[in-house]
Design a protein around this motif. Structure first.
Motif, PDB file in Angstrom:
ATOM      1  N   GLU A 107       0.849  -1.194   0.000  1.00  0.00           N
ATOM      2  CA  GLU A 107       0.000   0.000   0.000  1.00  0.00           C
ATOM      3  C   GLU A 107       0.881   1.239   0.000  1.00  0.00           C
ATOM      4  N   LEU A 108       0.699   2.093  -0.997  1.00  0.00           N
ATOM      5  CA  LEU A 108       1.452   3.349  -1.072  1.00  0.00           C
ATOM      6  C   LEU A 108       0.645   4.424  -0.356  1.00  0.00           C
ATOM      7  N   ASP A 109       0.827   4.507   0.966  1.00  0.00           N
ATOM      8  CA  ASP A 109      -0.017   5.409   1.751  1.00  0.00           C
ATOM      9  C   ASP A 109       0.718   6.659   2.229  1.00  0.00           C
ATOM     10  N   ASP A 110       1.863   6.971   1.581  1.00  0.00           N
ATOM     11  CA  ASP A 110       2.565   8.198   1.942  1.00  0.00           C
ATOM     12  C   ASP A 110       2.294   9.269   0.889  1.00  0.00           C
ATOM     13  N   ASP A 111       2.981  10.409   1.002  1.00  0.00           N
ATOM     14  CA  ASP A 111       2.740  11.507   0.064  1.00  0.00           C
ATOM     15  C   ASP A 111       3.061  11.097  -1.366  1.00  0.00           C
ATOM     16  N   LEU A 112       4.144  10.330  -1.547  1.00  0.00           N
ATOM     17  CA  LEU A 112       4.508   9.895  -2.891  1.00  0.00           C
ATOM     18  C   LEU A 112       3.445   8.967  -3.467  1.00  0.00           C
ATOM     19  N   GLY A 113       2.906   8.098  -2.620  1.00  0.00           N
ATOM     20  CA  GLY A 113       1.842   7.213  -3.079  1.00  0.00           C
ATOM     21  C   GLY A 113       0.600   7.984  -3.490  1.00  0.00           C
ATOM     22  N   ARG A 114       0.253   9.005  -2.725  1.00  0.00           N
ATOM     23  CA  ARG A 114      -0.917   9.819  -3.086  1.00  0.00           C
ATOM     24  C   ARG A 114      -0.679  10.568  -4.394  1.00  0.00           C
ATOM     25  N   SER A 115       0.558  10.987  -4.623  1.00  0.00           N
ATOM     26  CA  SER A 115       0.857  11.682  -5.877  1.00  0.00           C
ATOM     27  C   SER A 115       0.763  10.725  -7.059  1.00  0.00           C
ATOM     28  N   VAL A 116       1.107   9.447  -6.834  1.00  0.00           N
ATOM     29  CA  VAL A 116       0.976   8.445  -7.897  1.00  0.00           C
ATOM     30  C   VAL A 116      -0.482   8.291  -8.297  1.00  0.00           C
ATOM     31  N   ASN A 150       2.857  10.867 -18.354  1.00  0.00           N
ATOM     32  CA  ASN A 150       2.504   9.843 -19.325  1.00  0.00           C
ATOM     33  C   ASN A 150       2.733   8.487 -18.680  1.00  0.00           C
ATOM     34  N   VAL A 151       2.484   7.437 -19.418  1.00  0.00           N
ATOM     35  CA  VAL A 151       2.559   6.101 -18.828  1.00  0.00           C
ATOM     36  C   VAL A 151       3.974   5.770 -18.350  1.00  0.00           C
ATOM     37  N   PHE A 152       4.994   6.316 -19.015  1.00  0.00           N
ATOM     38  CA  PHE A 152       6.368   6.018 -18.626  1.00  0.00           C
ATOM     39  C   PHE A 152       6.760   6.759 -17.345  1.00  0.00           C
ATOM     40  N   GLY A 158      -5.798   9.376 -16.696  1.00  0.00           N
ATOM     41  CA  GLY A 158      -7.048   8.731 -17.096  1.00  0.00           C
ATOM     42  C   GLY A 158      -8.078   9.727 -17.586  1.00  0.00           C
ATOM     43  N   HIS A 159      -8.217  10.851 -16.902  1.00  0.00           N
ATOM     44  CA  HIS A 159      -9.199  11.861 -17.304  1.00  0.00           C
ATOM     45  C   HIS A 159      -8.796  12.521 -18.618  1.00  0.00           C
ATOM     46  N   ARG A 160      -7.482  12.700 -18.827  1.00  0.00           N
ATOM     47  CA  ARG A 160      -7.037  13.261 -20.105  1.00  0.00           C
ATOM     48  C   ARG A 160      -7.365  12.315 -21.254  1.00  0.00           C
ATOM     49  N   LEU A 161      -7.145  11.033 -21.036  1.00  0.00           N
ATOM     50  CA  LEU A 161      -7.490  10.045 -22.062  1.00  0.00           C
ATOM     51  C   LEU A 161      -8.999  10.035 -22.312  1.00  0.00           C
ATOM     52  N   ALA A 162      -9.775  10.132 -21.234  1.00  0.00           N
ATOM     53  CA  ALA A 162     -11.234  10.131 -21.396  1.00  0.00           C
ATOM     54  C   ALA A 162     -11.698  11.348 -22.193  1.00  0.00           C
ATOM     55  N   SER A 163     -11.066  12.506 -21.960  1.00  0.00           N
ATOM     56  CA  SER A 163     -11.437  13.708 -22.721  1.00  0.00           C
ATOM     57  C   SER A 163     -11.125  13.528 -24.199  1.00  0.00           C
ATOM     58  N   ALA A 195      -2.855  10.417  -7.860  1.00  0.00           N
ATOM     59  CA  ALA A 195      -3.311  11.657  -8.499  1.00  0.00           C
ATOM     60  C   ALA A 195      -2.855  11.702  -9.952  1.00  0.00           C
ATOM     61  N   ALA A 196      -1.645  11.249 -10.226  1.00  0.00           N
ATOM     62  CA  ALA A 196      -1.140  11.221 -11.602  1.00  0.00           C
ATOM     63  C   ALA A 196      -1.955  10.256 -12.456  1.00  0.00           C
ATOM     64  N   GLU A 197      -2.343   9.120 -11.885  1.00  0.00           N
ATOM     65  CA  GLU A 197      -3.174   8.171 -12.628  1.00  0.00           C
ATOM     66  C   GLU A 197      -4.517   8.794 -12.990  1.00  0.00           C
ATOM     67  N   ARG A 198      -5.111   9.481 -12.027  1.00  0.00           N
ATOM     68  CA  ARG A 198      -6.398  10.127 -12.304  1.00  0.00           C
ATOM     69  C   ARG A 198      -6.252  11.179 -13.395  1.00  0.00           C
TER      70      ARG A 198
END
Length: 707
Positions: A452-461, A518-520, A469-474, A463-466
């Motif tokens: 579980e990535l439950d630290d600040d870096l994990g939350r940023s990950v 991006n994905v990379f 994902g939202h950019r792709l959906a647009s 957020a980056a996925e969202r």
């Protein structure tokens, strides 16, 4: 005549400090063991006591007014010689440095060495010094930041009264005859220190049932696992399960709880494996629910069958955990509690005492899991034995004392030690090595470890996925509308066609992008977030199972891992793309031949081929590859000719991120290769690249509102 005068001078010199020749002899013994890489628990303790007595003697020599100046200089010079040997020995094994700290805890074994050596030197000891005692362990202290999650309050309201339990009967009094006046813990520890002529410390287990009725449909226990579960089913309730890593201790524990009905069950585990624990509960006992405590427990399900908590947050949940009526408790990586003065140990032992006292029937399931029950000294057994209820403070439990009495021996008799060792083993020590059960194991297996990535870096990950994902959906909606269509009117085939087109365009742009999410970049960020947890798990493996090969894709992840290993005093070698051939081979040779090198930190791309690292049988994949072939090549650096143990590859996977999907895609690609090349009957997977499939997964999740 000259020789006689020399002996007289030596005698008079030693009369001023009779302990020095004893220390000189002992330090040479320790040095010789260190040179042969045989510095076991006993000699580590001797090392500590030598340093302790050397400091005491140095202070005495400096302060004693009856010692002449010339004699004082000579004695200090001899003590300096002992100090130099200690320093050289510590340089050879850096883990000894911690024993030199002034505040390092001194166990009972060390106290006995100190007493015996001082008596040998002719020193007059006080009554307090002659009797080896141990200060009572401080009780657990509730942290100020105690929390009670809302679901726990609901649970307590739903269960205001508990039915009385009349099943527990008081333990019968043990008639103490032979052993009434004996101090027994020291001899018990000594019985393990002496060994048993090559026999493993493992109790007799029943044979595995002919039909596997323990594992759920689609899974199968290995024989060594089934034998342990059968022992629990037949009534054994307290185990030190010390199997080597890779032999399935978690699955055995989960099923032992199932066959004994030990619910609710509390599992106290390291942070890096708590998600895996929940997954294993659901995998092996799908009819049971597991809940994991994160932080203050806001998302806790107090009505679950299994509560999983990591050591780091245990202190703030002590108040309510002790009221839940647990019927069983598991302590994973139980060597974490070896320091009885630490708050972590106090908390675990306090909970165990509460569970032993209050569990219905008075006989809860207690499991201590560790591949390394002894780190520095046999005294490390103390906390684990206390957790299991085999000892109470400085005395054996009534059950253990009764069994020792039944042996008919006392510590004054030589046969006592072998019999006492077996008596403790029969209480529930189970130890199997990979080589012992090699016939049970596949020669190579991949074990996923979700974290579980439950630290600040994990939350940023996340957020980056969202964001991605939202950019792709647009882009998806814009493409559909440009064709004069509406998203809601698309059939499944049309939706898949547009999803693939958008993902393909995004992938091509990502390959040439200099900045932006991006994905990379997202996968790299996931690797950075996992680095510390992956290194932590690899360090645990190195301590308990020997050498480990650690693979990562990015240099910064390798750097983080190497810093973490250095902080844990684990020596490493590095295999990177910028090394010369000579340096590369030197690193490989050091890993395979030098027993002081614990971890090889390797680049997936630079060390994935042409490298032999068969000195290890455990591989940690801190980052996932984009291809199944690259992953296989990495694992096969260890799984190759010359390897005489089954190999386990541990994939560290970030739960609830695209990392988990990438792992599934890699496995699917591997299945496709097995179908095409090996004739295996597996479903063919997608022909798209893992990157493209991962982007399609993110896009579908965004369209479905899952991000």
């Amino acid at each position: 005549m000259a020789q006689t005068r020399q002996r007289q001078r030596a005698r008079s010199r030693d009369d001023d400090a009779p302990i020095i020749p004893i220390l000189a002899r002992k330090v040479r013994e320790v040095e010789q063991k260190a040179q042969k890489n045989k510095l076991g628990p006993t000699n580590r303790t001797k090392f500590q006591v030598i340093a302790l007595l050397m400091r005491e003697e140095r202070a005495r020599v400096k302060a004693d007014p009856e010692i002449g100046d010339a004699t004082r200089v000579e004695l200090l010079k001899r003590l300096d010689g002992i100090a130099q040997i200690l320093a050289k020995t510590a340089a050879r094994d850096t883990s000894l440095i911690a024993l030199l700290e002034p505040d390092a805890s001194v166990g009972q074994v060390a106290q006995r060495f100190r007493r015996d050596w001082l008596i040998e030197s002719g020193a007059e000891l006080s009554a307090d010094e002659l009797i080896i005692t141990r200060e009572p362990e401080p009780a657990a202290v509730l942290a100020e930041n105690q929390v009670i999650p809302d679901s726990v309050r609901a649970f307590q309201l739903a269960n205001p009264f508990r039915a009385p339990d009349f099943a527990a009967a008081p333990a019968p009094a043990v008639p103490v005859r032979r052993l009434a006046n004996w101090e027994l813990l020291g001899p018990l520890f000594k019985s393990f220190e002496q060994g048993a002529g090559g026999r493993a410390a493992s109790m007799e287990l029943p044979e595995a049932p002919e039909v596997d009725r323990f594992a759920p449909r689609g899974l199968e226990l290995m024989p060594h696992q089934a034998r342990f579960v059968e022992a629990a089913r037949l009534g054994h309730r307290r185990f030190l399960l010390a199997d080597e890593p890779g032999l399935g201790k978690t699955a055995q524990s989960v099923l032992a709880a199932s066959v004994t009905g030990s619910y609710p069950l509390l599992a106290v585990v390291p942070n890096v494996v708590k998600m895996n624990w929940a997954r294993e509960v659901e995998r092996w006992t799908p009819h049971r629910r597991a809940t994991v405590i994160h932080g203050d427990g806001d998302d806790l399900d107090a009505f679950a069958d299994v509560v999983v908590v990591n050591y780091d947050v245990l202190d703030r949940h002590m108040a309510w955990l002790s009221t839940m009526g647990f019927r069983g408790m598991v302590v994973d990586e139980a060597h974490f509690i070896k320091n009885l003065s630490s708050q972590r140990s106090r908390n675990v032992l306090a909970l165990a005492e509460r569970i032993r006292s209050n569990a219905p029937g008075g006989d809860p399931l207690l499991l201590a899991l560790t591949g390394t029950p002894l780190i520095n000294d046999v005294d490390d057994f103390r906390a684990i034995w206390q957790f299991l209820g085999w000892i109470t403070g400085d005395k054996p439990s009534p059950e253990l004392l009764g069994r020792l009495e039944a042996n008919g021996l006392t510590p004054a008799e030589h046969g006592f030690y072998a019999a006492a060792r077996q008596t403790v083993i029969d209480l529930g020590i189970v130890r199997r090595r990979k080589v012992d059960v090699a016939a049970d194991l596949p020669d190579k297996r991949i074990a996923d470890l979700p974290v579980e990535l439950d630290d600040d870096l994990g939350r940023s990950v996340r957020a980056a996925e969202r964001e991605l994902g939202h950019r792709l959906a647009s882009r998806f909606r814009a493409l559909v509308e440009a064709r004069g269509l509406r998203v809601g009117d698309l059939d499944e085939d049309q939706r898949d066609q547009y999803v693939r087109a958008v993902a393909h365009a995004e992938l091509e742009e990502s390959k040439s992008a200099k900045s932006g999410e991006n994905v990379f970049t997202m996968v790299r960020r996931i690797g950075q977030a996992k680095a510390g947890l992956a290194a932590d798990y690899a360090a645990q493996l190195a301590r308990s199972a020997g050498k480990v090969v650690f693979f990562a894709k990015h240099i910064d992840v390798m750097d983080q891992a190497e810093a973490a290993f250095a902080a844990r005093e684990l020596r490493t070698v590095s295999l990177r793309g910028d090394q010369t051939a000579v340096a590369r081979q030197a690193a490989i040779d050091a890993f395979n031949t030098d027993p002081d090198v614990h971890v090889a930190v390797c680049s997936l791309t630079a060390a994935g081929v042409g490298v032999n690292l068969q000195a290890a049988s455990n591989v940690v994949l801190a980052e996932l590859s984009w291809t199944s072939a690259e992953q296989t090549q990495a694992i096969d650096r260890v799984h190759r000719i010359g390897q005489d143990e089954p190999v386990t590859a541990w994939r560290i996977i970030a739960a609830h991120t695209v990392d988990a999907r990438i792992a599934e895609l890699i496995d699917a690609k591997q299945g496709l290769a097995a179908r095409a090349l090996d004739g295996s009957d597996v479903e063919p997977g997608s022909a798209d690249s893992v990157q493209l499939d991962a982007l399609q997964h993110l896009l579908r999740a965004a369209l479905d509102g899952a991000l």
